[in-house]
Design an enzyme around this catalytic site. Sequence first.
Site, PDB file in Angstrom:
ATOM      1  N   LYS A  75       0.857  -1.189   0.000  1.00  0.00           N
ATOM      2  CA  LYS A  75       0.000   0.000   0.000  1.00  0.00           C
ATOM      3  C   LYS A  75       0.893   1.238   0.000  1.00  0.00           C
ATOM      4  O   LYS A  75       2.039   1.183   0.466  1.00  0.00           O
ATOM      5  CB  LYS A  75      -0.900   0.014   1.239  1.00  0.00           C
ATOM      6  CG  LYS A  75      -2.200   0.790   1.049  1.00  0.00           C
ATOM      7  CD  LYS A  75      -3.203   0.023   0.217  1.00  0.00           C
ATOM      8  CE  LYS A  75      -4.507   0.796   0.061  1.00  0.00           C
ATOM      9  NZ  LYS A  75      -5.515   0.024  -0.688  1.00  0.00           N
ATOM     10  N   ASP A  86      -6.915   4.385  -4.857  1.00  0.00           N
ATOM     11  CA  ASP A  86      -7.599   4.225  -3.579  1.00  0.00           C
ATOM     12  C   ASP A  86      -8.287   5.564  -3.307  1.00  0.00           C
ATOM     13  O   ASP A  86      -8.508   6.337  -4.249  1.00  0.00           O
ATOM     14  CB  ASP A  86      -6.597   3.846  -2.468  1.00  0.00           C
ATOM     15  CG  ASP A  86      -7.265   3.350  -1.195  1.00  0.00           C
ATOM     16  OD1 ASP A  86      -7.588   2.152  -1.119  1.00  0.00           O
ATOM     17  OD2 ASP A  86      -7.464   4.156  -0.268  1.00  0.00           O
TER      18      ASP A  86
END
Length: 465
Positions: free
Chosen positions: A143, A183
């Site tokens: 991430k 995201d």
Amino acid sequence: MAAAATTNQANNPQSCTNPTKFDFLNDLRSKYPHQPVFLQAVEEMALSIEPLFSDPVNGNFYKKAFLYLTEPERTISFHVPWMDDQGVQHVNRGWRVEFSSALGPYKGGLRFHPTVDDGILKFLGFEQIFKNSLTGLPLGGGKGGSDFNPKGKSEGEIRRFCESFMTELCRYIDASTDVPAGDIGVGGREIGYMYGTYKRLANKHGEGVLTGKSPLFGGIHLRPEATGFGTVYMAQHAIEDKLKRSLEGTRCAVSGSGNVAQFASKMLIQLGAKVVCVSDSNGVLVFEGGMTNSDLEQIILAKTVERARLSALETRVSGKYIPDHSPWTLPTLNVDFAFPCATQNEIDGKGANLLIQKGAMGVFEGANLPVTTEGQEVLRAHRDVLYIPGKAANAGGVGVSGLEMSQNASRTYWKREKVDAMLKDMMAGIYQQMKDNAGEDGTLEEGCNRAGFLKVAQALKELGW
């Protein structure tokens, strides 16, 4: 403000950890007390797979493998200088947390939001390991992102920031090493700017080094819809299998109004459900009789083109705007199924109890870890309520990202219908994994976490860890 409080609560250590359980995690707790949401994610996972730690043959190995997976293989941090439209120089922080490459290249989104820090990205990266495992694709977990706030920024400011961010990030990504995606705060526009920068710097085109791209230059159909659609497909499997009914005619509360919420709402409407609300950090737009397709079109226009708040839509849609609330704090809003699609820790213990009191039959996480520790305890105490965590429920997004990587590697192009069929098949496979690993006495939550962990643990063993 109830809705705005979700972000503050996400960083509240008092709601995140249980120091009396899992002594083997004490060293981790002592190292990262400033990262409560990361510790919350670790302990939620440990609770679900606790029986594995007592296995007479492999219990010790499972404990060691779990501890190994709580530390990223690599964390990269850097500064991101950019200039605003007035010529003023700004500097934000950027990160890429490369958590686990046991199953494949690191894979996970980039988040641009002022709350982003290394602890938030560790929580998201840790969850991503097991989510990617469930897809059945060869994907590791990672991430990244920045504390840059795209809200209120001009098109030029966002483009310059994305170019600066990718100028540094491009050193660390590759189709076989680390493949970021979007995201919160990073959609198709931002991916396009970053991919354009990568292409200029690397002199390469067509590689699957970023996913979520436009189909014009290597992207895959259905990627924007995949997370929301997949969440509803997962709910459909669980409701039909466990409750012996369909979504048609049910009242579904959706939180958030971004990409995931938009397309979850779209699929729910297509399946005949009544979407009774969406939200943003300032309040809730309630549709007592159910959202219409026209309402949804206005919401998508406001969020993707106008960059407007939901409060500006009340005269354009059939719903009523209620400020300073979230869908989980409205006592009179009747709900059959909850689809939290906003952010982490948005449903607390009080919100979960309110859902139970209203007779809600299921919670399906479109966001990552949207239920607090206390909220999870409430849901676990009511085992007749379906509860599917985001690792499974929202895995459709990364699953279709993985398909985009395959499409890029084979230099081919798949039609929308084929991608949708593959997404449906993938979500059905994930549901079956949950059922199989839950056994007769376990819950779908437990089955989800066990299935995701066991595959990664076995890979570590076979790789000689």
